[in-house]
Enzyme design. Structure first.
Site, mmCIF file in Angstrom:
data_model
loop_
_atom_site.group_PDB
_atom_site.id
_atom_site.type_symbol
_atom_site.label_atom_id
_atom_site.label_comp_id
_atom_site.label_asym_id
_atom_site.label_seq_id
_atom_site.Cartn_x
_atom_site.Cartn_y
_atom_site.Cartn_z
ATOM 1 N N LYS A 213 0.843 -1.195 0.000
ATOM 2 C CA LYS A 213 0.000 0.000 0.000
ATOM 3 C C LYS A 213 0.886 1.255 0.000
ATOM 4 O O LYS A 213 0.707 2.150 -0.791
ATOM 5 C CB LYS A 213 -0.917 -0.039 1.226
ATOM 6 C CG LYS A 213 -1.830 1.150 1.325
ATOM 7 C CD LYS A 213 -2.813 0.987 2.464
ATOM 8 C CE LYS A 213 -3.555 2.302 2.693
ATOM 9 N NZ LYS A 213 -4.529 2.227 3.776
ATOM 10 N N GLU A 219 10.498 -4.560 4.724
ATOM 11 C CA GLU A 219 10.600 -5.965 4.319
ATOM 12 C C GLU A 219 10.305 -6.114 2.825
ATOM 13 O O GLU A 219 11.033 -6.791 2.082
ATOM 14 C CB GLU A 219 9.609 -6.841 5.106
ATOM 15 C CG GLU A 219 9.906 -6.976 6.583
ATOM 16 C CD GLU A 219 9.289 -5.869 7.428
ATOM 17 O OE1 GLU A 219 8.950 -4.799 6.864
ATOM 18 O OE2 GLU A 219 9.149 -6.070 8.646
ATOM 19 N N GLY A 274 -4.899 -1.990 4.953
ATOM 20 C CA GLY A 274 -4.120 -3.127 4.466
ATOM 21 C C GLY A 274 -4.808 -4.455 4.740
ATOM 22 O O GLY A 274 -4.894 -5.332 3.878
ATOM 23 N N ARG A 275 -5.342 -4.612 5.947
ATOM 24 C CA ARG A 275 -5.951 -5.902 6.310
ATOM 25 C C ARG A 275 -7.357 -6.064 5.737
ATOM 26 O O ARG A 275 -8.011 -7.074 5.961
ATOM 27 C CB ARG A 275 -5.956 -6.058 7.833
ATOM 28 C CG ARG A 275 -6.606 -4.905 8.574
ATOM 29 C CD ARG A 275 -6.250 -4.924 10.048
ATOM 30 N NE ARG A 275 -6.773 -3.776 10.778
ATOM 31 C CZ ARG A 275 -6.157 -2.610 10.888
ATOM 32 N NH1 ARG A 275 -5.000 -2.410 10.294
ATOM 33 N NH2 ARG A 275 -6.695 -1.633 11.587
ATOM 34 N N GLU A 360 -5.007 -6.649 14.591
ATOM 35 C CA GLU A 360 -4.510 -5.316 14.220
ATOM 36 C C GLU A 360 -5.671 -4.317 14.266
ATOM 37 O O GLU A 360 -5.467 -3.125 14.472
ATOM 38 C CB GLU A 360 -3.869 -5.349 12.822
ATOM 39 C CG GLU A 360 -2.816 -4.274 12.632
ATOM 40 C CD GLU A 360 -2.064 -4.363 11.315
ATOM 41 O OE1 GLU A 360 -2.660 -4.117 10.260
ATOM 42 O OE2 GLU A 360 -0.855 -4.678 11.323
ATOM 43 N N HIS A 391 -6.097 -33.250 17.473
ATOM 44 C CA HIS A 391 -5.056 -34.158 17.949
ATOM 45 C C HIS A 391 -3.869 -33.407 18.530
ATOM 46 O O HIS A 391 -2.791 -33.962 18.686
ATOM 47 C CB HIS A 391 -4.619 -35.088 16.813
ATOM 48 C CG HIS A 391 -5.745 -35.978 16.377
ATOM 49 N ND1 HIS A 391 -5.987 -37.195 16.952
ATOM 50 C CD2 HIS A 391 -6.725 -35.781 15.473
ATOM 51 C CE1 HIS A 391 -7.062 -37.735 16.391
ATOM 52 N NE2 HIS A 391 -7.536 -36.885 15.489
ATOM 53 N N LYS A 511 9.157 -0.653 14.169
ATOM 54 C CA LYS A 511 9.744 -0.360 12.850
ATOM 55 C C LYS A 511 10.808 0.731 12.980
ATOM 56 O O LYS A 511 11.894 0.631 12.402
ATOM 57 C CB LYS A 511 8.659 0.177 11.894
ATOM 58 C CG LYS A 511 7.627 -0.820 11.448
ATOM 59 C CD LYS A 511 6.712 -0.163 10.402
ATOM 60 C CE LYS A 511 5.471 -0.984 10.152
ATOM 61 N NZ LYS A 511 4.512 -0.371 9.259
HETATM 62 O O1 F6P Z 1 3.085 -2.986 9.781
HETATM 63 C C1 F6P Z 1 1.735 -3.205 9.622
HETATM 64 C C2 F6P Z 1 1.270 -2.826 8.243
HETATM 65 O O2 F6P Z 1 1.223 -1.462 8.107
HETATM 66 C C3 F6P Z 1 -0.068 -3.474 7.953
HETATM 67 O O3 F6P Z 1 -1.128 -2.746 8.422
HETATM 68 C C4 F6P Z 1 -0.014 -3.619 6.484
HETATM 69 O O4 F6P Z 1 -0.953 -4.547 6.029
HETATM 70 C C5 F6P Z 1 1.410 -4.068 6.290
HETATM 71 O O5 F6P Z 1 2.140 -3.339 7.245
HETATM 72 C C6 F6P Z 1 1.974 -3.863 4.930
HETATM 73 O O6 F6P Z 1 1.958 -2.540 4.532
HETATM 74 P P1 F6P Z 1 2.171 -2.135 3.040
HETATM 75 O O7 F6P Z 1 1.087 -2.737 2.228
HETATM 76 O O8 F6P Z 1 2.120 -0.632 3.027
HETATM 77 O O9 F6P Z 1 3.526 -2.626 2.606
#
Ligand code: F6P
Length: 544
Positions: A213, A219, A274-275, A360, A391, A511
């Site tokens: 987003k 990452e 995002g979620r 979240e 199990h 972060k």
């Molecule tokens: O760190 C949490 C977050 O901001 C989530 O809310 C989001 O889904 C994820 O990181 C990834 O963010 P992006 O789509 O901006 O890379």
């Protein structure tokens, strides 16, 4: 109840809350055995249906009075008003001053929601049409890689909402997926994730979808750079990027800086959390797997449940009932967790997906106006597909000391009929719900001839609550209804708690600190953290 009362009266000062506290005192000691015995129709009465989903909530520790009081609480908290405000596009995400309009992502063409003078549904369909055209080109082999070969592998790079939805949907809808295309997902910044996901793939046949987003997530950007090097290592020149990289983002500027042609970018908007984004362009990998028509079926399922949530009276409204029950257990019974057990191997990633959606969203300790809450908010969600969980950890749910409300999800028909597997699978759904609710009494255990000393070990107290959710078959449509069910249950809970279910400030601090620590790992600079962090960094420097 005015809108002002709905937002300003502290939750525990509400009349319905006080009534629920009193009522809980009475119901706490009542057993589901007794509740069922006193009401032969309970299992047929305490059910609700909508959008193809059937919810049996009769095996909860409730009476009609409980439901009445929870519904009164929902009214006092302005649930219907807040829901309608969301659908109108009001800025209900106050801490980020944003609309919350994932529901617009699945509105049919022709409907309209206007935000700041723009019809967002029209924009949604423009992107969907572009995604469909792209997906058709890739799926038909018309889209060629840099060396003229068709795409055979699709790798989605993203994390959080830009990964969990795509992975979950890919696994869930594998049956409907193109088997001659390989789909892989990279999320973790651990290089192992990237290396293993690309192992054995030919760069000239591989398409990367960089899903983010913000397009700034450490990452994802790290993995995207590695993907770029991996591709260019074989394909040679920069012009290959246009054929092997597409982006899904709200940030055109950063996408361009990365070197992806804006024509190969599929956009979405800041009003999609995002979620809550698996049905936006973030679902591009899903569309590539199941095709544009399948993706539209998925959206239709989401929309059907949205309409159910928007128009069905609260007492028959599935996500409202589920959300209120979550509040009932979390705040009155002190339950700390909710188990979600899909009896479908295809839904193996559904609990992980729900963890971000629920935790979240509702893991917050201040109200919309910034006051510290004096009640419990979001539970820990967790789960595994049945029957595997039975199990391993079900022991604790049946005989442990903690109350764990459980959602059991099952389907009428399997997509893979083999002998009597499906009946065996589903018999376990019903058996678990029955065992958890009714247990096995001391008398019953004794009557089996169990030695006295062993009797206590073999008693099942029961009175463990479950929701059973049934759908006909795990189709794209059904998956859409299931996800929307939990989205709106989360909304219901967040509204009762008076929190902002759509921000996520709690992920920021870690972060920021990680960015500060990275250079400290790579050089011998002086450390100014606490003694523990300093010692850990020194130890890592010595180990690396
Ligand atoms: O760190 C949490 C977050 O901001 C989530 O809310 C989001 O889904 C994820 O990181 C990834 O963010 P992006 O789509 O901006 O890379």
């Amino acid at each position: 109840m005015s809108t002002t009362d709905a937002t300003t009266t502290p939750l525990r000062a509400r009349a319905a809350w006080a009534s629920l506290e009193r009522h809980h005192g009475a119901i706490r000691e009542r057993h589901l055995r007794e509740l069922f015995a006193g009401d032969p129709m309970r299992g047929e009465r305490l059910v609700a249906e909508g959008a193809g989903l059937y919810l049996d909530y009769s095996k909860n520790r409730i009476t009609d009075e409980t439901i009445g009081l929870l519904l009164r609480l929902a009214e006092e908290c302005g649930l219907a008003e807040r829901r309608d405000a969301m659908f109108r596009g009001e800025r209900i995400n106050v801490s980020e001053n944003r609309s919350v309009l994932h529901v617009a992502l699945r509105m049919p063409k022709g409907e309209s929601v206007v935000v700041d003078g723009v019809d967002v549904v029209k924009e949604v369909h423009e992107v969907l049409d572009r995604m469909s055209a792209f997906a058709d080109r890739v799926r038909s082999g018309e889209w060629k890689g840099h060396t003229g070969k068709a795409i055979k592998n699709v790798v989605n790079i993203g994390i959080g909402g830009s990964d969990l939805g795509p992975v979950m949907a890919y696994e869930a809808l594998r049956h409907f997926s193109r088997r001659d295309l390989t789909f892989r997902f990279v999320s973790n910044v651990d290089s192992t994730d990237f290396v293993e996901a690309t192992r054995g793939l030919a760069p000239e046949e591989t398409l990367f979808i960089v899903s983010s987003k913000t397009f700034t997530t450490l990452e994802t950007m790290t993995n995207a750079q590695s993907a770029r090097e991996w591709s260019l290592g074989t394909l040679g020149d920069d012009s290959a990027i246009a054929k092997h990289f597409v982006a899904v983002s709200t940030n055109a500027e950063e996408v361009t800086k990365f070197g992806i042609d804006p024509d190969n970018m599929f956009g979405f908007w800041d009003w999609v959390g995002g979620r809550y984004s698996m049905d936006s362009a973030i679902g591009l990998s899903t569309m590539l797997a199941i095709g544009p028509d399948g993706f539209r079926d998925l959206l239709a399922g989401f929309h059907a449940l949205d309409e159910h949530f928007r128009t069905t009276p609260l007492e028959r409204n599935l996500p409202v009932l589920m959300g209120l029950l979550a509040v009932w257990y979390g705040d009155f019974f002190d339950a700390q967790t909710v188990g979600v057990m899909p009896y479908s191997q295809y839904l193996q990633r559904f609990p992980a997906y729900l963890q971000q959606l629920t935790m979240e969203s509702n893991g917050k300790h201040v109200t919309l106006d910034g006051r510290r809450v004096d009640y419990q908010t979001g539970a820990v969600f967790w789960g595994e597909p049945g029957t595997n969980g039975q199990h391993s950890f079900y022991q604790l749910i049946h005989q442990g000391t903690k109350l764990v409300p459980v959602d059991l999800i099952g389907f009428g028909k399997t997509l893979n009929p083999v002998r009597d597997h499906h009946d065996i699978l589903m018999s376990n759904v019903f058996a678990q719900a029955e065992a958890l609710a009714f247990g096995k009494t001391e008398d019953e255990v004794r009557a089996e001839g169990t030695p006295d000393a062993i009797v206590p070990h073999r008693v099942f107290e029961g009175n463990r609550p479950t929701n059973v959710i049934l759908a006909e078959q795990l189709t794209p449509y059904a998956l859409g209804t299931l996800v929307a069910l939990y989205e709106h249950s989360v909304f219901t809970q967040g509204t009762i708690w008076g929190i902002d279910s759509f921000d996520q400030w709690g992920v920021e601090l870690g972060k920021v600190l990680a960015k500060r620590i990275i250079p400290e790992l790579e050089s011998e600079t002086e450390l100014a953290h606490d003694s523990s962090t300093n010692a850990l960094i020194r130890r890592y420097r010595a180990l690396r």
